[in-house]
Design a protein around this motif. Structure first.
Motif, mmCIF file in Angstrom:
data_model
loop_
_atom_site.group_PDB
_atom_site.id
_atom_site.type_symbol
_atom_site.label_atom_id
_atom_site.label_comp_id
_atom_site.label_asym_id
_atom_site.label_seq_id
_atom_site.Cartn_x
_atom_site.Cartn_y
_atom_site.Cartn_z
ATOM 1 N N ASP A 68 4.957 11.203 4.075
ATOM 2 C CA ASP A 68 4.879 9.794 3.678
ATOM 3 C C ASP A 68 6.098 9.019 4.179
ATOM 4 O OD1 ASP A 68 2.487 10.300 2.430
ATOM 5 O OD2 ASP A 68 3.301 10.275 0.385
ATOM 6 N N ALA A 69 7.275 9.624 4.038
ATOM 7 C CA ALA A 69 8.500 8.951 4.488
ATOM 8 C C ALA A 69 8.474 8.748 5.993
ATOM 9 C CB ALA A 69 9.721 9.770 4.072
ATOM 10 N N SER A 70 8.016 9.749 6.714
ATOM 11 C CA SER A 70 7.935 9.650 8.168
ATOM 12 C C SER A 70 6.978 8.534 8.577
ATOM 13 C CB SER A 70 7.475 10.980 8.757
ATOM 14 O OG SER A 70 7.315 10.886 10.144
ATOM 15 N N ALA A 71 5.831 8.484 7.903
ATOM 16 C CA ALA A 71 4.855 7.433 8.213
ATOM 17 C C ALA A 71 5.414 6.049 7.873
ATOM 18 C CB ALA A 71 3.555 7.683 7.453
ATOM 19 N N ALA A 72 6.133 5.959 6.753
ATOM 20 C CA ALA A 72 6.710 4.671 6.358
ATOM 21 C C ALA A 72 7.776 4.220 7.346
ATOM 22 C CB ALA A 72 7.304 4.772 4.954
ATOM 23 N N VAL A 73 8.597 5.145 7.810
ATOM 24 C CA VAL A 73 9.640 4.805 8.789
ATOM 25 C C VAL A 73 9.010 4.351 10.098
ATOM 26 C CG1 VAL A 73 11.475 5.788 10.217
ATOM 27 C CG2 VAL A 73 11.438 6.215 7.764
ATOM 28 N N LYS A 74 7.980 5.065 10.533
ATOM 29 C CA LYS A 74 7.302 4.676 11.778
ATOM 30 C C LYS A 74 6.690 3.281 11.647
ATOM 31 C CE LYS A 74 6.233 9.324 13.425
ATOM 32 N NZ LYS A 74 5.184 10.321 13.635
ATOM 33 N N SER A 108 0.832 -1.211 0.000
ATOM 34 C CA SER A 108 0.000 0.000 0.000
ATOM 35 C C SER A 108 0.865 1.260 0.000
ATOM 36 C CB SER A 108 -0.956 0.006 1.196
ATOM 37 O OG SER A 108 -0.240 0.120 2.402
ATOM 38 N N ALA A 109 2.058 1.185 0.570
ATOM 39 C CA ALA A 109 2.960 2.344 0.548
ATOM 40 C C ALA A 109 3.342 2.680 -0.881
ATOM 41 C CB ALA A 109 4.201 2.057 1.381
ATOM 42 N N PHE A 110 3.611 1.661 -1.680
ATOM 43 C CA PHE A 110 3.945 1.897 -3.081
ATOM 44 C C PHE A 110 2.736 2.433 -3.846
ATOM 45 C CE2 PHE A 110 7.041 -1.417 -1.866
ATOM 46 C CZ PHE A 110 8.194 -0.711 -2.124
ATOM 47 N N GLN A 111 1.576 1.882 -3.558
ATOM 48 C CA GLN A 111 0.358 2.358 -4.220
ATOM 49 C C GLN A 111 0.073 3.811 -3.861
ATOM 50 O OE1 GLN A 111 -2.388 -0.583 -2.811
ATOM 51 N NE2 GLN A 111 -2.108 -1.918 -4.590
ATOM 52 N N ASN A 112 0.232 4.144 -2.589
ATOM 53 C CA ASN A 112 0.009 5.531 -2.159
ATOM 54 C C ASN A 112 1.017 6.474 -2.803
ATOM 55 O OD1 ASN A 112 -2.131 4.738 -0.570
ATOM 56 N ND2 ASN A 112 -0.920 4.625 1.299
ATOM 57 N N ALA A 113 2.261 6.039 -2.897
ATOM 58 C CA ALA A 113 3.289 6.876 -3.538
ATOM 59 C C ALA A 113 2.951 7.099 -5.009
ATOM 60 C CB ALA A 113 4.657 6.225 -3.399
ATOM 61 N N PHE A 114 2.495 6.054 -5.675
ATOM 62 C CA PHE A 114 2.118 6.181 -7.083
ATOM 63 C C PHE A 114 0.945 7.138 -7.249
ATOM 64 C CE2 PHE A 114 -0.454 4.934 -10.731
ATOM 65 C CZ PHE A 114 0.473 5.074 -11.745
#
Length: 149
Positions: A125-131, A23-29
């Protein structure tokens, strides 16, 4: 010793140990596509306004040229017509170049705003992904610790 080791299962196990959140990749796209749409909108609006301005400028110039091409009885009238044309053309050029500058300024401001928004969103987004990754790693570590006891 003559048999080659099949690492397929080993790699599958290793990759399964590191859960990937698609989902992180989908959200980034989706985010990138949305920003691409916004940037395209800014560019297309600027192109449309520039084209309209160019068309109006050309139409006015052709209109002024028709005044020059009309037959005159006095030779001095030709000089006056050319002088008037040059004067009006210089004035129109200054006005139209100022209008083009305003279009460019607007595009620049909107682009900077979009870039700032994109940077902020990428940072969020990066902060959320790291968390999330940290939470996942912590969860896996707790499971491994519990299984080792």
């Amino acid at each position: 010793m003559t048999k080659t080791t099949d690492f397929t299962k080993v790699f599958q196990d290793v990759l399964a140990s590191f859960p990937v959140d698609a989902s992180a990749f989908q959200n980034a796209f989706k985010t990138q596509a949305a920003f691409g749409e916004k940037f395209s909108k800014v560019a297309l609006e600027a192109a449309e306004k520039s084209t309209e301005l160019s068309a109006i400028w050309a139409k006015e110039t052709f209109s002024r040229l028709s005044d020059i091409t009309k037959a005159k009885t006095d030779p001095a009238d030709y000089t006056k017509a050319v002088t008037d044309f040059a004067s009006k053309s210089a004035e129109a050029a200054a006005e139209n170049l100022a209008a083009f500058a305003e279009i460019a300024k607007k595009v620049q401001v909107e682009t900077v705003e979009l870039l700032l928004a994109a940077g902020k969103e990428a940072q969020d987004d990066a902060s959320a992904a790291v968390k999330k990754a940290a939470a996942d790693v912590q969860s896996v570590a707790k499971k491994a610790t519990a299984a080792a006891k």
